[in-house]
Design a protein around this motif. Structure first.
Motif, short mmCIF file in Angstrom:
data_model
loop_
_atom_site.label_atom_id
_atom_site.label_comp_id
_atom_site.label_asym_id
_atom_site.label_seq_id
_atom_site.Cartn_x
_atom_site.Cartn_y
_atom_site.Cartn_z
N GLU A 1 -20.51 -13.49 51.90
CA GLU A 1 -20.44 -12.07 52.25
C GLU A 1 -19.91 -11.88 53.66
N TRP A 2 -20.35 -12.72 54.59
CA TRP A 2 -19.87 -12.63 55.98
C TRP A 2 -18.38 -12.94 56.05
N LEU A 3 -17.96 -14.02 55.37
CA LEU A 3 -16.54 -14.38 55.38
C LEU A 3 -15.66 -13.30 54.77
N LEU A 4 -16.16 -12.63 53.75
CA LEU A 4 -15.38 -11.61 53.06
C LEU A 4 -15.53 -10.22 53.65
N SER A 5 -16.28 -10.07 54.72
CA SER A 5 -16.52 -8.75 55.31
C SER A 5 -15.20 -8.12 55.78
N ASP A 6 -15.18 -6.81 55.79
CA ASP A 6 -13.98 -6.08 56.18
C ASP A 6 -13.62 -6.27 57.65
N THR A 7 -14.54 -6.75 58.45
CA THR A 7 -14.27 -6.91 59.88
C THR A 7 -13.45 -8.15 60.19
N ARG A 8 -13.26 -9.02 59.20
CA ARG A 8 -12.50 -10.25 59.41
C ARG A 8 -11.10 -10.13 58.81
N ASP A 9 -10.10 -10.37 59.64
CA ASP A 9 -8.73 -10.47 59.16
C ASP A 9 -8.44 -11.94 58.90
N GLU A 10 -7.97 -12.24 57.70
CA GLU A 10 -7.74 -13.63 57.31
C GLU A 10 -6.25 -13.97 57.28
N ILE A 11 -5.97 -15.21 57.58
CA ILE A 11 -4.63 -15.78 57.53
C ILE A 11 -4.63 -16.88 56.48
N ARG A 12 -3.60 -16.89 55.67
CA ARG A 12 -3.40 -17.97 54.69
C ARG A 12 -2.50 -19.01 55.34
N ILE A 13 -2.94 -20.25 55.34
CA ILE A 13 -2.14 -21.36 55.84
C ILE A 13 -1.71 -22.19 54.64
N ARG A 14 -0.41 -22.41 54.52
CA ARG A 14 0.12 -23.25 53.45
C ARG A 14 0.77 -24.45 54.11
N ILE A 15 0.33 -25.65 53.72
CA ILE A 15 0.90 -26.88 54.25
C ILE A 15 1.73 -27.53 53.15
N GLN A 16 3.01 -27.66 53.42
CA GLN A 16 3.92 -28.36 52.52
C GLN A 16 4.03 -29.80 53.02
N PRO A 17 3.46 -30.75 52.29
CA PRO A 17 3.49 -32.14 52.75
C PRO A 17 4.91 -32.71 52.75
N ASN A 18 5.21 -33.48 53.78
CA ASN A 18 6.45 -34.27 53.82
C ASN A 18 6.16 -35.67 53.29
N GLU A 19 5.03 -36.23 53.71
CA GLU A 19 4.59 -37.57 53.29
C GLU A 19 3.10 -37.52 52.96
N MET A 20 2.72 -38.25 51.91
CA MET A 20 1.31 -38.41 51.58
C MET A 20 1.08 -39.88 51.23
N TYR A 21 -0.02 -40.42 51.76
CA TYR A 21 -0.38 -41.82 51.57
C TYR A 21 -1.82 -41.88 51.08
N SER A 22 -2.05 -42.50 49.93
CA SER A 22 -3.42 -42.63 49.40
C SER A 22 -3.97 -44.01 49.72
N TRP A 23 -5.25 -44.06 49.95
CA TRP A 23 -5.94 -45.32 50.22
C TRP A 23 -7.31 -45.27 49.57
N ASP A 24 -7.80 -46.44 49.16
CA ASP A 24 -9.06 -46.51 48.41
C ASP A 24 -9.71 -47.87 48.67
N TYR A 25 -10.86 -47.86 49.33
CA TYR A 25 -11.58 -49.09 49.66
C TYR A 25 -12.68 -49.40 48.65
N THR A 26 -12.65 -48.76 47.48
CA THR A 26 -13.70 -48.96 46.47
C THR A 26 -13.86 -50.43 46.11
N ASN A 27 -12.77 -51.11 45.75
CA ASN A 27 -12.87 -52.52 45.36
C ASN A 27 -13.29 -53.40 46.52
N ARG A 28 -12.74 -53.17 47.69
CA ARG A 28 -13.08 -53.96 48.87
C ARG A 28 -14.55 -53.81 49.21
N MET A 29 -15.07 -52.61 49.15
CA MET A 29 -16.47 -52.38 49.50
C MET A 29 -17.40 -52.90 48.42
#
Length: 153
Positions: A117-145
Motif C-alpha cells: 500500500e505504501w509503495l502504491l500510494s499516490d504520493t510516490r512517482d515511479e520510474i520503470r527501468i528496463r535493462i537490455q543485457p549485452n552479455e549474460m554469464y550463468s554459473w552454478d556451484y551446486t555440484n562443486r558444493m
C-alpha cells in the motif's frame, strides 16, 4: 543481441531468472565516476529485466548520466548459482504503476500488505527501468558444493 555463456543453456538461464525471487543487484557509476550498487526487484520479460523505483532515487540520476550497468542475480544461500552480466538501462515513467504492481505481486504475492500500500500510494512517482543485457554469464556451484559436503568426515 545478447551474448549468453556459462554453464546453463539459454532456456535454463531464463527459467532461473523467471522462477527466482531474488533482487537484481545493479552496478552503475555516479556522476563523479565512483561506483554505486543497488538491489531492486525485477521481472525478466522479453529478454530484458524490468524494475521499478521511486523517481527521486539516486539510481535514476546516475542512469540518466550513464545508462551502462553491470548486474547480478544470484542466490544468497548454498548452493550458490546465478547470472551476471552487463547491459544498457532505459527509463520511463510508470505513472499507472503497472510495472510496480507486477513486481509487488511477484515478490509479495499480493498488493494487500502495508508495504504494498505504501509503495502504491499516490504520493510516490515511479520510474520503470528496463535493462537490455549485452552479455549474460550463468554459473552454478551446486555440484562443486555437493562434492565438498560428501567428502566431509
Amino acid at each position: 543481441m545478447t551474448t549468453i555463456t556459462g554453464v546453463w543453456s539459454e532456456t535454463e538461464l531464463e527459467d532461473f531468472l523467471e522462477e527466482s525471487r531474488i533482487p537484481i543487484r545493479i552496478a552503475t557509476q555516479r556522476g563523479d565516476g565512483t561506483l554505486w550498487m543497488v538491489a531492486l526487484w525485477y521481472q525478466y520479460r522479453n529478454d530484458s529485466f524490468e524494475c521499478a523505483t521511486w523517481s527521486n532515487a539516486h539510481i535514476v540520476r546516475f542512469l540518466e548520466s550513464d545508462p551502462e550497468v553491470a548486474f547480478d542475480v544470484s542466490t544468497n544461500q548454498p548452493p550458490y548459482r546465478g547470472v551476471r552480466g552487463n547491459g544498457t538501462a532505459t527509463m520511463s515513467s510508470d505513472k499507472t504503476k503497472t510495472t510496480l504492481k507486477a513486481l509487488i505481486e511477484r515478490y509479495l504475492e499480493d498488493t494487500e500488505s502495508a508495504l504494498a500500500e505504501w509503495l502504491l500510494s499516490d504520493t510516490r512517482d515511479e520510474i520503470r527501468i528496463r535493462i537490455q543485457p549485452n552479455e549474460m554469464y550463468s554459473w552454478d556451484y551446486t555440484n562443486r558444493m555437493a562434492a565438498k559436503e560428501n567428502s566431509s568426515p
